[in-house]
Design a protein around this motif. Sequence first.
Motif, PDB file in Angstrom:
ATOM      1  N   SER A  28      -1.414  -6.733   9.537  1.00 46.59           N
ATOM      2  CA  SER A  28       0.008  -6.412   9.448  1.00 46.59           C
ATOM      3  C   SER A  28       0.385  -5.350  10.488  1.00 46.59           C
ATOM      4  CB  SER A  28       0.318  -5.887   8.050  1.00 46.59           C
ATOM      5  OG  SER A  28       1.597  -5.337   8.018  1.00 46.59           O
ATOM      6  N   ASP A  30       2.905  -3.344   9.880  1.00 46.97           N
ATOM      7  CA  ASP A  30       3.730  -2.402   9.119  1.00 46.97           C
ATOM      8  C   ASP A  30       3.451  -0.943   9.486  1.00 46.97           C
ATOM      9  OD1 ASP A  30       4.956  -4.493   7.857  1.00 46.97           O
ATOM     10  OD2 ASP A  30       3.750  -4.337   6.028  1.00 46.97           O
ATOM     11  N   ASP A  31       2.225  -0.639   9.879  1.00 47.89           N
ATOM     12  CA  ASP A  31       1.882   0.749  10.215  1.00 47.89           C
ATOM     13  C   ASP A  31       2.316   1.156  11.625  1.00 47.89           C
ATOM     14  OD1 ASP A  31       0.776   1.111   7.738  1.00 47.89           O
ATOM     15  OD2 ASP A  31      -1.259   0.626   8.402  1.00 47.89           O
TER      16      ASP A  31
END
Length: 140
Positions: A28, A30-31
Motif C-alpha cells: 500500500s 498509504d504511508d
Amino acid sequence: MVSYEQQPSHESSGEAGRYRFYETPMPSLDDYQKDHRGEYRCDRVHKGKQCEKSYKRRADLQKHLKTHDKPVYCPFSNDPNYPCRKPRAAEQRDMERHVVSHHPEWARQHGFEAGEFECGCGETFTREDNFKRHQRKCKD
C-alpha cells in the motif's frame, strides 16, 4: 515479498482470457506523503544508493516502485531443470517480451506471437527493436 519457492505454479488469465503471469501484490502507498515540493518520493535503495526519483502523482510512484520490486514472475522461475536468468519483471508486458525472446515455444503455446526478423547476415531476432539496432551496426 514472495520467494520463488512460494510462488504458485498455476496459470491465471486476465481480460478476455489473455494469459497473466503470476504477480505479487504491491504494498500500500498509504504511508507515502507528499514532501515540501508536493511530490511523492521513492524510499528504495538501488545499487547501494538511495533512489532519488519523485513523482507528483501517487500512481506514478506506484509504477516506479515496480521497477525496484519486479512483482511479475517468469513461469520458469521455479523450475530447477530450467533456471531462468531473469525470473522477474516490473510489468506484464515486460514478462511477455521476456518469454517471447527466451522461451519461444512456451510463448507460442500460450498465445504470445514471436516476430521473426532475419538479417541478411543470417542472424534472427524475436524483437523488432533488437533487429533494427542490429541492422544499423551490421555490415551485410
